[in-house]
Design an enzyme around this catalytic site. Structure first.
Site, PDB file in Angstrom:
ATOM      1  N   GLU A 103       7.972   5.108   8.896  1.00 60.76           N
ATOM      2  CA  GLU A 103       6.890   4.177   8.565  1.00 60.76           C
ATOM      3  C   GLU A 103       7.444   3.091   7.635  1.00 60.76           C
ATOM      4  OE1 GLU A 103       4.345   2.623   9.141  1.00 60.76           O
ATOM      5  OE2 GLU A 103       2.559   3.781   8.656  1.00 60.76           O
ATOM      6  N   ASP A 104       6.786   1.930   7.627  1.00 62.19           N
ATOM      7  CA  ASP A 104       7.244   0.848   6.743  1.00 62.19           C
ATOM      8  C   ASP A 104       6.830   1.091   5.292  1.00 62.19           C
ATOM      9  OD1 ASP A 104       4.533   0.499   7.305  1.00 62.19           O
ATOM     10  OD2 ASP A 104       4.690  -1.615   7.851  1.00 62.19           O
ATOM     11  N   ASP A 107       0.622   3.621   1.542  1.00 61.13           N
ATOM     12  CA  ASP A 107      -0.283   2.987   0.585  1.00 61.13           C
ATOM     13  C   ASP A 107      -1.323   4.048   0.193  1.00 61.13           C
ATOM     14  OD1 ASP A 107      -1.677   0.984  -0.769  1.00 61.13           O
ATOM     15  OD2 ASP A 107      -2.548   0.124   1.028  1.00 61.13           O
ATOM     16  N   PHE A 156       0.885  -6.599  -2.569  1.00 58.43           N
ATOM     17  CA  PHE A 156       0.962  -6.705  -1.112  1.00 58.43           C
ATOM     18  C   PHE A 156       2.260  -7.409  -0.742  1.00 58.43           C
ATOM     19  CE2 PHE A 156      -0.024  -8.056   3.183  1.00 58.43           C
ATOM     20  CZ  PHE A 156      -0.608  -6.888   3.677  1.00 58.43           C
ATOM     21  N   ARG A 169       6.869 -11.172   9.612  1.00 56.51           N
ATOM     22  CA  ARG A 169       7.648  -9.978   9.986  1.00 56.51           C
ATOM     23  C   ARG A 169       9.132 -10.296  10.104  1.00 56.51           C
ATOM     24  NH1 ARG A 169       4.005  -5.931  11.493  1.00 56.51           N
ATOM     25  NH2 ARG A 169       2.161  -6.594  12.645  1.00 56.51           N
TER      26      ARG A 169
HETATM   27  P1  5GP Z   1      -2.163   3.554   4.352  1.00 48.16           P
HETATM   28  O1  5GP Z   1      -2.864   4.251   5.453  1.00 48.16           O
HETATM   29  O2  5GP Z   1      -1.097   4.367   3.673  1.00 48.16           O
HETATM   30  O3  5GP Z   1      -3.143   2.961   3.364  1.00 48.16           O
HETATM   31  O4  5GP Z   1      -1.521   2.268   4.965  1.00 48.16           O
HETATM   32  C1  5GP Z   1      -0.348   2.239   5.644  1.00 48.16           C
HETATM   33  C2  5GP Z   1      -0.234   0.954   6.418  1.00 48.16           C
HETATM   34  O5  5GP Z   1      -0.869  -0.135   5.742  1.00 48.16           O
HETATM   35  C3  5GP Z   1       1.206   0.546   6.532  1.00 48.16           C
HETATM   36  O6  5GP Z   1       1.808   1.075   7.673  1.00 48.16           O
HETATM   37  C4  5GP Z   1       1.123  -0.958   6.593  1.00 48.16           C
HETATM   38  O7  5GP Z   1       0.913  -1.367   7.919  1.00 48.16           O
HETATM   39  C5  5GP Z   1      -0.105  -1.305   5.794  1.00 48.16           C
HETATM   40  N1  5GP Z   1       0.247  -1.702   4.413  1.00 48.16           N
HETATM   41  C6  5GP Z   1       0.032  -1.019   3.263  1.00 48.16           C
HETATM   42  N2  5GP Z   1       0.488  -1.714   2.206  1.00 48.16           N
HETATM   43  C7  5GP Z   1       1.013  -2.846   2.701  1.00 48.16           C
HETATM   44  C8  5GP Z   1       1.670  -3.980   2.105  1.00 48.16           C
HETATM   45  O8  5GP Z   1       1.888  -4.088   0.896  1.00 48.16           O
HETATM   46  N3  5GP Z   1       2.065  -4.947   2.970  1.00 48.16           N
HETATM   47  C9  5GP Z   1       1.876  -4.890   4.313  1.00 48.16           C
HETATM   48  N4  5GP Z   1       2.307  -5.913   5.030  1.00 48.16           N
HETATM   49  N5  5GP Z   1       1.265  -3.858   4.902  1.00 48.16           N
HETATM   50  C10 5GP Z   1       0.851  -2.847   4.103  1.00 48.16           C
END
Ligand code: 5GP
Length: 179
Positions: A103-104, A107, A156, A169
């Protein structure tokens, strides 16, 4: 949709390269120790595409497969919708395999929590999660990734595969965006 612009660079191209080599070494070492040489890497699109393609070229195991799934929760904004939409191909067989979900960024943890639950139900031999970035301050779900490139504050970020409304991207570096 807010009009966000790049505020500051958090990680240069070189920083990212060395973070990736470090995680890949750790992964190679852990699986080699367990005498596992076959790994199915499951890349979570779209954000992790760039990371996963660089990561697999540094992992030293003899049999690495690459699969893709999609997950989305942000829907063109900089705040999560809270609802995670997953799309996994019907022919993605993980039973008895060693899978590494890539995963990238983590959060709230809701996305990976859902992905891991779904894959565990298919009875893989081992399941681990690797993320390039982690924002633990924002965690809602009880979720801890196995491999983390770098822990970052609650900001972010975009670049190196991460987007804001599908933009940025392609940046070779990672930057913070804001108003
Ligand atoms: P979670 O379900 O953990 O809240 O969110 C995960 C997804 O939210 C990540 O795969 C990503 O796509 C997006 N995300 C969360 N934080 C960021 C951020 O700081 N920047 C970007 N571009 N995407 C984020």
């Amino acid at each position: 949709m807010k009009n966000l612009r790049i505020k500051n660079i958090l990680f240069s191209k070189e920083d990212i390269e060395s973070i990736i080599k470090k995680i890949a070494d750790q992964i190679s070492c852990d699986y080699n120790e367990q005498q596992i040489d076959a790994l199915t890497v499951i890349c979570v699109l779209k954000g992790a595409a760039v990371f996963a393609s660089d990561l697999i070229r540094h992992i030293e195991l003899s049999d690495i497969r690459l699969e893709f799934i999609t997950a989305s929760s942000y829907l063109n904004s900089d705040t999560s919708s809270g609802e995670v939409i997953l799309n996994v191909a019907d022919d993605l067989a993980v039973f008895g395999k060693n899978i590494l979900i890539v995963e990238d960024i983590v959060d709230t943890g809701l996305t990976l929590n859902k992905i891991v639950k779904q894959f565990k139900a298919f009875n893989p031999n081992t399941i681990k999660v690797c993320t390039l970035f982690d924002k633990p301050d924002r965690r809602i779900a009880d979720f801890t990734p196995d491999y983390v490139g770098c822990t970052i504050p609650d900001e972010f970020i975009v670049g190196y595969g991460l987007d804001y409304a599908e933009m940025y991207r392609n940046l070779p570096y990672v930057a913070v965006v804001g108003e």
